[in-house]
Design a protein around this motif. Structure first.
Motif, PDB file in Angstrom:
ATOM      1  N   PRO A  83     -30.366  -9.648  -7.572  1.00  0.00           N
ATOM      2  CA  PRO A  83     -31.248 -10.744  -7.162  1.00  0.00           C
ATOM      3  C   PRO A  83     -32.660 -10.279  -6.819  1.00  0.00           C
ATOM      4  O   PRO A  83     -33.632 -10.993  -7.091  1.00  0.00           O
ATOM      5  N   ALA A  84     -32.784  -9.090  -6.237  1.00  0.00           N
ATOM      6  CA  ALA A  84     -34.119  -8.569  -5.941  1.00  0.00           C
ATOM      7  C   ALA A  84     -34.892  -8.309  -7.233  1.00  0.00           C
ATOM      8  O   ALA A  84     -36.051  -8.709  -7.380  1.00  0.00           O
ATOM      9  N   ALA A  85     -34.253  -7.629  -8.183  1.00  0.00           N
ATOM     10  CA  ALA A  85     -34.933  -7.318  -9.448  1.00  0.00           C
ATOM     11  C   ALA A  85     -35.303  -8.588 -10.204  1.00  0.00           C
ATOM     12  O   ALA A  85     -36.393  -8.691 -10.773  1.00  0.00           O
ATOM     13  N   GLU A  86     -34.407  -9.568 -10.206  1.00  0.00           N
ATOM     14  CA  GLU A  86     -34.673 -10.798 -10.950  1.00  0.00           C
ATOM     15  C   GLU A  86     -35.805 -11.602 -10.316  1.00  0.00           C
ATOM     16  O   GLU A  86     -36.658 -12.157 -11.012  1.00  0.00           O
ATOM     17  N   ALA A  87     -35.824 -11.672  -8.982  1.00  0.00           N
ATOM     18  CA  ALA A  87     -36.909 -12.381  -8.311  1.00  0.00           C
ATOM     19  C   ALA A  87     -38.251 -11.695  -8.579  1.00  0.00           C
ATOM     20  O   ALA A  87     -39.254 -12.351  -8.883  1.00  0.00           O
ATOM     21  N   MET A  88     -38.258 -10.372  -8.491  1.00  0.00           N
ATOM     22  CA  MET A  88     -39.490  -9.638  -8.749  1.00  0.00           C
ATOM     23  C   MET A  88     -39.958  -9.831 -10.189  1.00  0.00           C
ATOM     24  O   MET A  88     -41.159  -9.939 -10.459  1.00  0.00           O
ATOM     25  N   ALA A  89     -39.001  -9.899 -11.117  1.00  0.00           N
ATOM     26  CA  ALA A  89     -39.360 -10.079 -12.519  1.00  0.00           C
ATOM     27  C   ALA A  89     -40.039 -11.418 -12.775  1.00  0.00           C
ATOM     28  O   ALA A  89     -40.865 -11.533 -13.682  1.00  0.00           O
ATOM     29  N   THR A  90     -39.710 -12.438 -11.977  1.00  0.00           N
ATOM     30  CA  THR A  90     -40.363 -13.743 -12.145  1.00  0.00           C
ATOM     31  C   THR A  90     -41.743 -13.784 -11.508  1.00  0.00           C
ATOM     32  O   THR A  90     -42.473 -14.765 -11.678  1.00  0.00           O
ATOM     33  N   GLY A  91     -42.081 -12.742 -10.751  1.00  0.00           N
ATOM     34  CA  GLY A  91     -43.349 -12.747 -10.030  1.00  0.00           C
ATOM     35  C   GLY A  91     -43.266 -13.461  -8.694  1.00  0.00           C
ATOM     36  O   GLY A  91     -44.307 -13.699  -8.059  1.00  0.00           O
ATOM     37  N   THR A  92     -42.054 -13.778  -8.240  1.00  0.00           N
ATOM     38  CA  THR A  92     -41.884 -14.403  -6.921  1.00  0.00           C
ATOM     39  C   THR A  92     -41.904 -13.325  -5.852  1.00  0.00           C
ATOM     40  O   THR A  92     -41.161 -12.340  -5.959  1.00  0.00           O
ATOM     41  N   PRO A  93     -42.713 -13.449  -4.814  1.00  0.00           N
ATOM     42  CA  PRO A  93     -42.781 -12.410  -3.783  1.00  0.00           C
ATOM     43  C   PRO A  93     -41.461 -12.282  -3.044  1.00  0.00           C
ATOM     44  O   PRO A  93     -40.761 -13.277  -2.819  1.00  0.00           O
ATOM     45  N   LEU A  94     -41.139 -11.067  -2.652  1.00  0.00           N
ATOM     46  CA  LEU A  94     -39.824 -10.748  -2.117  1.00  0.00           C
ATOM     47  C   LEU A  94     -39.890 -10.250  -0.681  1.00  0.00           C
ATOM     48  O   LEU A  94     -40.716  -9.403  -0.351  1.00  0.00           O
ATOM     49  N   VAL A  95     -38.993 -10.789   0.153  1.00  0.00           N
ATOM     50  CA  VAL A  95     -38.682 -10.212   1.457  1.00  0.00           C
ATOM     51  C   VAL A  95     -37.274  -9.651   1.355  1.00  0.00           C
ATOM     52  O   VAL A  95     -36.345 -10.368   0.956  1.00  0.00           O
ATOM     53  N   ALA A  96     -37.088  -8.374   1.673  1.00  0.00           N
ATOM     54  CA  ALA A  96     -35.784  -7.739   1.506  1.00  0.00           C
ATOM     55  C   ALA A  96     -35.513  -6.778   2.639  1.00  0.00           C
ATOM     56  O   ALA A  96     -36.446  -6.193   3.214  1.00  0.00           O
ATOM     57  N   THR A  97     -34.240  -6.597   2.944  1.00  0.00           N
ATOM     58  CA  THR A  97     -33.864  -5.611   3.945  1.00  0.00           C
ATOM     59  C   THR A  97     -33.879  -4.215   3.322  1.00  0.00           C
ATOM     60  O   THR A  97     -34.033  -4.048   2.107  1.00  0.00           O
ATOM     61  N   THR A  98     -33.668  -3.229   4.165  1.00  0.00           N
ATOM     62  CA  THR A  98     -33.584  -1.849   3.703  1.00  0.00           C
ATOM     63  C   THR A  98     -32.131  -1.392   3.629  1.00  0.00           C
ATOM     64  O   THR A  98     -31.843  -0.205   3.722  1.00  0.00           O
ATOM     65  N   GLY A  99     -31.192  -2.335   3.440  1.00  0.00           N
ATOM     66  CA  GLY A  99     -29.774  -1.997   3.382  1.00  0.00           C
ATOM     67  C   GLY A  99     -29.372  -1.371   2.061  1.00  0.00           C
ATOM     68  O   GLY A  99     -29.663  -1.894   0.988  1.00  0.00           O
ATOM     69  N   GLY A 100     -28.704  -0.224   2.126  1.00  0.00           N
ATOM     70  CA  GLY A 100     -28.190   0.418   0.921  1.00  0.00           C
ATOM     71  C   GLY A 100     -29.297   0.774  -0.047  1.00  0.00           C
ATOM     72  O   GLY A 100     -30.302   1.389   0.298  1.00  0.00           O
ATOM     73  N   ALA A 101     -29.123   0.336  -1.312  1.00  0.00           N
ATOM     74  CA  ALA A 101     -30.048   0.715  -2.390  1.00  0.00           C
ATOM     75  C   ALA A 101     -31.204  -0.253  -2.550  1.00  0.00           C
ATOM     76  O   ALA A 101     -32.023  -0.074  -3.458  1.00  0.00           O
ATOM     77  N   ILE A 102     -31.314  -1.254  -1.701  1.00  0.00           N
ATOM     78  CA  ILE A 102     -32.364  -2.259  -1.888  1.00  0.00           C
ATOM     79  C   ILE A 102     -33.758  -1.628  -1.955  1.00  0.00           C
ATOM     80  O   ILE A 102     -34.561  -2.004  -2.817  1.00  0.00           O
ATOM     81  N   PRO A 103     -34.102  -0.665  -1.092  1.00  0.00           N
ATOM     82  CA  PRO A 103     -35.445  -0.073  -1.204  1.00  0.00           C
ATOM     83  C   PRO A 103     -35.699   0.614  -2.544  1.00  0.00           C
ATOM     84  O   PRO A 103     -36.845   0.661  -3.005  1.00  0.00           O
ATOM     85  N   GLU A 104     -34.658   1.144  -3.187  1.00  0.00           N
ATOM     86  CA  GLU A 104     -34.834   1.771  -4.494  1.00  0.00           C
ATOM     87  C   GLU A 104     -35.264   0.748  -5.536  1.00  0.00           C
ATOM     88  O   GLU A 104     -35.966   1.078  -6.497  1.00  0.00           O
ATOM     89  N   VAL A 105     -34.807  -0.484  -5.358  1.00  0.00           N
ATOM     90  CA  VAL A 105     -35.161  -1.546  -6.293  1.00  0.00           C
ATOM     91  C   VAL A 105     -36.475  -2.204  -5.879  1.00  0.00           C
ATOM     92  O   VAL A 105     -37.408  -2.340  -6.671  1.00  0.00           O
ATOM     93  N   ALA A 106     -36.548  -2.623  -4.621  1.00  0.00           N
ATOM     94  CA  ALA A 106     -37.670  -3.452  -4.157  1.00  0.00           C
ATOM     95  C   ALA A 106     -38.959  -2.670  -3.973  1.00  0.00           C
ATOM     96  O   ALA A 106     -40.049  -3.243  -4.044  1.00  0.00           O
ATOM     97  N   GLY A 107     -38.858  -1.370  -3.714  1.00  0.00           N
ATOM     98  CA  GLY A 107     -40.053  -0.557  -3.599  1.00  0.00           C
ATOM     99  C   GLY A 107     -40.639  -0.531  -2.200  1.00  0.00           C
ATOM    100  O   GLY A 107     -40.047  -1.036  -1.236  1.00  0.00           O
ATOM    101  N   PRO A 108     -41.851   0.016  -2.054  1.00  0.00           N
ATOM    102  CA  PRO A 108     -42.435   0.242  -0.725  1.00  0.00           C
ATOM    103  C   PRO A 108     -42.836  -1.053  -0.026  1.00  0.00           C
ATOM    104  O   PRO A 108     -43.337  -1.993  -0.647  1.00  0.00           O
ATOM    105  N   ASP A 109     -42.639  -1.073   1.277  1.00  0.00           N
ATOM    106  CA  ASP A 109     -43.053  -2.198   2.109  1.00  0.00           C
ATOM    107  C   ASP A 109     -44.561  -2.392   2.000  1.00  0.00           C
ATOM    108  O   ASP A 109     -45.340  -1.449   2.105  1.00  0.00           O
TER     109      ASP A 109
END
Length: 450
Positions: free
Chosen positions: A347-373
């Motif tokens: 869901p993080a990758a798909e939202a980012m691919a649409t250009g929708t801004p993302l708020v995400a936690t740092t749980g597990g691998a999410i930072p590897e996908v979502a990138g730097p705060d």
């Protein structure tokens, strides 16, 4: 054939299609004991990976049980039916006498009756029988996280080298569900349901090639399953960037936050997002949440919605098409991934691919996908409703929010295009297939010489 809009999709000399690298196309059996494309990541993985492997010139046959996957690009589906004991609208059903075909069916029902989850074991037994009858049809067998006893025994049992994907150890889900259990009876029920994880631990340690989707999952597989590090290879998955893409013609709906979550899965962290929404609405009364997933009629999420009077501010949608999902994400002002843990986070990758801004936690691998705060997303600690509320408020702020949303949306899509596409995932996976085949050939040659 898919043509993802990513510069990295262009074949390189070392990772291109079979025709380009001088090796013949492979005959691939891709196993999935559960292939629902609308709930959970396994069906999504099978659908997109199989399509892109076929686009590289390989022959892909998906062998799966109910719910059967949706497949594209000329990929063949071979149905290997279970008794489908958890189907709607009658989950945990008792089959009629005429439905029983053999002892595997009896084992499936008996395990359900004792509170366990039988499908990984029973699917692996059916798959072994099916593959043994088709010896020579495949160059490689790719198991999508079944990890059942039936797949052990090497090529002699299933007819080809085995490669297994572990998205993340299910023992992580077990830990979080136990932590969320509010009674001794509930904890006993959770332990019975996750009894299959003992089998998965034993099987995982004997697997020659394990693929996973992130560095975080790789470490969890080492820690939880005891798999040797040298047997685990990270091949990130991605978004369908052709489908999940920006469309300025879709109007933003003021205050809309979208998330993909199931209300009855504690590790998805939805209860914390509901708490954050309650805080946020004291300053942004138009803030509202659309949840792509199943509504729970009771439990912590339902209680939080009722406690805060959010019945009109939280909407659940389920079973929507890909086109409807993309339109929903495009129309949101913010996408949110509140999970306590993710092995990757599609869901993080798909939202980012649409250009929708993302708020995400740092749980597990999410930072590897979502990138730097602050660069490609706004990142917050998992389980922190206050931090979630503050981050969402920054993006919905009428003064600074619009520019921040544009910047994060633009950089988020660029990150996905450069790192996380299904075409890249297919090339990396095919490379691992060839390594497994070569290793098996070398081992067979050594045995012959001996």
């Amino acid at each position: 054939m898919s043509a993802e809009a990513a510069p990295a999709a262009t074949p390189s000399p070392s990772t291109g299609p079979a025709a380009a690298d001088g090796d013949r196309p492979l005959r691939i059996a891709l196993l999935t004991y559960k292939g629902n494309p609308f709930c959970g990541g396994q069906g999504v993985y099978v659908r997109h990976l199989s399509r892109e492997l076929a686009a590289l010139g390989h022959s892909v046959e998906v062998i799966g049980a109910q719910p059967y996957p949706v497949l594209d690009g000329g990929v063949t589906l071979t149905e290997l039916p279970s008794l489908d004991l958890y189907r709607q609208p009658d989950p945990f059903r008792t089959p009629k006498r005429g439905e029983y075909r053999d002892w595997v069916d009896a084992l499936e029902v008996a395990t359900m009756w004792t509170g366990g989850f039988p499908e990984p074991l029973t699917f692996s037994l059916r798959a072994r029988r099916h593959l043994a009858a088709r010896r020579g049809d495949f160059d490689v067998v790719h198991d999508n996280q079944t990890l059942g006893y039936g797949l052990l025994g090497g090529p002699g049992r299933i007819g080809a080298p085995l490669v297994t994907t572990v998205h993340h150890p299910v023992t992580v889900d077990r830990q979080l569900d136990l932590a969320a259990a509010d009674s001794r009876r509930r904890r006993m029920s959770v332990r019975r349901w996750y009894g299959f994880t003992r089998m998965q631990k034993r099987v995982a340690r004997r697997l020659p090639t394990v693929l996973t989707v992130s560095g975080s999952s790789r470490q969890e597989i080492v820690d939880h399953l005891g798999v040797r590090e040298d047997r685990i290879h990270v091949v990130p998955i991605g978004a369908d960037t052709r489908l999940f893409s920006p469309d300025p013609a879709v109007p933003e709906i003021p205050g809309r936050i979208v998330t993909t979550s199931s209300a009855d899965v504690p590790l998805k962290g939805l209860v914390h997002l509901v708490e954050a929404l309650a805080k946020l609405r004291t300053e942004r009364p138009d803030a509202h949440l659309v949840v792509v997933g199943k509504r729970a009629e009771d439990g912590p999420v339902a209680a939080a919605i009722e406690r805060h009077g959010l019945g009109d501010a939280v909407e659940f949608v389920k079973g929507i098409s890909d086109t409807e999902l993309v339109r929903l994400v495009r129309g949101a002002q913010v996408a949110c991934v509140p999970s306590l843990y993710e092995g990757f986070s599609l869901p993080a990758a798909e939202a980012m691919a649409t250009g929708t801004p993302l708020v995400a936690t740092t749980g597990g691998a999410i930072p590897e996908v979502a990138g730097p705060d602050g660069e490609t997303c706004l990142a917050v600690p998992p389980g922190d409703a206050g931090a979630l509320s503050a981050a969402l408020g920054r993006l919905l702020d009428p003064v600074g929010g619009p520019e921040l949303r544009r910047r994060l949306g633009r950089s988020g899509r660029e990150r996905v295009l450069s790192r996380f596409t299904w075409a890249q995932a297919a090339r990396g996976t095919a490379d691992r297939y060839r390594e497994a085949i070569a290793r098996q050939g070398a081992a067979a040659g050594a045995r012959s010489r001996a």
